[in-house]
Design an enzyme around this catalytic site. Structure first.
Site: not given
Length: 573
Positions: A41, A112, A118, A148, A309, A528
């Site tokens: 696509e 499509k 969303y 898709c 981390d 933040k």
């Protein structure tokens, strides 16, 4: 019919580079006697092109590129994804289309139909939905072509809305005898399983072969894993591509018997990999493509704290870019444990990366001295703690600016969720590598790396077993401010990704006060996250473009008050 499914790695907006990829694929298919070549696509412009589509010159150049690709076709029929113009004059200006071409001519175009709006998707912002569902005849055989979302129908990880049309089902009823889907479907840690199950179900329910080709590569925060698949009409998987790299496989499809036979040896790709493996591979690709496609830098720099981390981020960076392109800095303070430096040294040695040491004690004392008249009469607190984090951020950015490096942010999803991070300090960076990876997952991936990937101790055991700490005050532990990470991550998973209600989470047995505190911290720290670097997405719901939460809002407090008032009301009955 010999069919090739080829997953390419385009770059958004690089029309010339993408054209070269497409034309090479067509040329190779012609040389190999391929009768039908399937490409992903929007392969011409990369997905998602976002507001580039609002630029008329961008659209016009894509229309010209479509014609160049069509003109380059020969005996091989090619299906590729691009934008096409909406000639009706009504609705949006363009379609998201699958173009079918052979012998230098366009044979058909399919638009499509299901346009997602969303999570990270915003297709309806730009594209007019397709409304026609007719098979396309290729070499005398009727194929149903979908793009898709058309094949996902109502089978997404989180079902945000219900579609009333099932394109593949309509195409089958209209005479299609095999289904093709060209995709640019972003990865998440569950996608290798959910995608396979979804496609398998559709092939079996329709009783038709299904051929699915997907993009590969990273585009800013989105990572595309490829994982192209082919199924026969019984739902049996016949071929599967490699993940996280450009790849192609060939199949023989017999239209008369509806049989699908694998030509390329792809059996090694059939098993679903572990979540730790796919998350790690995705993050490596994400870092590599971010640097290469953006041209931001050739080398990266990061702070090594001696914690888990930064250790995982360093491993990812090394695997993505090579040890010679990774610079780490340890910046001990008076509150740093002995292992902060020694564990960083061990890790850097194991990875073969450069490690610099810049103590921050004197810089920190200078800050405190300058602020002393203004802080007089107050106790040591968050301001003094965060000065250390901001000092480290300044030093890392100074090195990055001076030598042209890009700073990698090392914060995890758990910390980002509850705001356990410092603006303009440890939140600094050009890319957040693990911001969509929970703390518990950080440990799981790190264990997997030692046990399965390296088969030796690369991340020192001392890092894996130490209690997490920001080391910004004496004897500090993360557990002083937060629930244990097992509990916290469970709540966050339910709240953010599963979108459970407060009561549903409490019903699992988690303490009500812990749930309320977590909800409050998540919602009140949106400001933040809004200032954080882009973060690589590996879950069904990541912070960033897929989670749009208001910064200025009063719902969080009202929700808690409403719940409490309902409780009192019920108690009085």
């Amino acid at each position: 019919m010999r069919i090739r499914l080829e997953q390419l790695n385009p770059t958004i907006g690089d029309l010339s580079g993408n054209k070269d990829l497409i034309l090479k694929a067509i040329q190779k298919a012609e040389q190999d006697g391929i009768e039908l070549l399937l490409l992903p696509e929007l392969i011409t412009c990369g997905y998602p092109p976002m507001d580039l589509l609002e630029r008329e010159i961008f659209r016009e150049l894509l229309y010209e590129l479509n014609e160049e690709i069509i003109a380059a076709t020969g005996d091989t029929t090619v299906i590729f994804g691009s934008i096409t113009k909406n000639m009706s004059g009504i609705g949006r200006k363009i379609y998201n289309s699958a173009i079918v071409a052979q012998h230098g001519e366009e044979m058909a175009r399919v638009h499509k139909a299901l346009l997602p709006t969303y999570d990270v998707f915003d297709d309806l912002r730009y594209f007019e939905p397709g409304t026609e569902f007719e098979p396309v005849i290729i070499n005398g055989f009727p194929f149903g072509i979908t793009v898709c979302e058309d094949i996902w129908y109502n089978d997404n990880d989180i079902q945000y809305h219900i579609y009333d049309k099932n394109p593949a089902d309509i195409l089958a009823k209209n005479g299609a005898q095999a289904i093709i889907n060209i995709s640019a479907s972003p990865f998440n840690k569950d996608k290798p399983v959910t995608r396979k199950n979804m496609l398998q179900k559709h092939a079996k329910n329709l009783g038709l072969p299904l051929f699915y080709v997907n993009s590969v590569g990273a585009q800013t925060e989105l990572i595309f894993d490829g994982d192209s698949l082919a199924f026969d009409g019984a739902g049996s998987m016949k071929a599967r591509s490699k993940r996280f790299e450009p790849d192609a496989f060939d199949i023989n499809f017999n239209p008369q018997s509806n049989e699908v036979e694998t030509i390329t040896d792809v059996e090694a790709n059939f098993e679903n990999p572990s979540k730790e493996q796919v998350m790690f591979e995705a993050l490596v690709l994400g870092v590599r493509d971010y640097l290469q496609k953006s041209g931001a830098a050739e080398k990266v720099i990061l702070g090594l704290s001696g914690g888990i981390d930064s250790a995982l981020t360093a491993v990812i960076a090394k695997e993505a870019l090579g040890a010679e392109n990774v610079i780490a800095v340890t910046m001990p303070s008076e509150f740093s444990s002995e292992g902060s430096v020694s564990d960083s040294e061990k890790l850097a040695h194991n990875l073969g990366i450069e490690l610099k040491e810049i103590p921050i004690k004197e810089i920190y004392e200078a800050y405190n001295s300058a602020l002393a008249p203004h802080f007089e009469g107050t106790n040591f607190g968050v301001a003094e703690e965060n000065l250390q984090s901001r000092t480290r951020g300044d030093l890392l950015m100074a090195l990055a600016n001076k030598f042209g490096y890009m700073l990698l942010n090392t914060g995890n999803k758990s910390e980002m969720a509850v705001g356990y991070c410092t603006l303009y300090g440890d939140m600094a960076g050009g890319l957040s590598v693990i911001s969509d990876v929970y703390k518990t997952e950080v440990y799981e991936i790190s264990r997997w790396l030692n046990d399965e990937y390296y088969n030796k101790e690369v991340i020192p055991e001392s890092i894996l077993i130490k209690a997490p700490s920001a080391e910004l005050r004496p004897n500090q532990k993360d557990s002083d401010s937060l629930p244990d990470y097992e509990t916290l991550d469970t709540i966050l998973q339910y709240y953010l990704e599963e979108q459970w209600s407060r009561q549903e989470i409490i019903n699992t047995g988690i303490d009500e006060q812990v749930v309320d505190k977590t909800f409050r911290l998540v919602d009140l720290n949106e400001h933040k996250r809004n200032q954080a670097p882009p973060g690589l997405k590996v879950s069904a719901k990541a912070f960033g473009s897929g989670r749009r939460w208001p910064i200025v809002q009063q719902w969080t407090g009202q929700e808690m008050n409403l719940i409490q008032s309902v409780k009192k009301e019920n108690k009085g009955r």
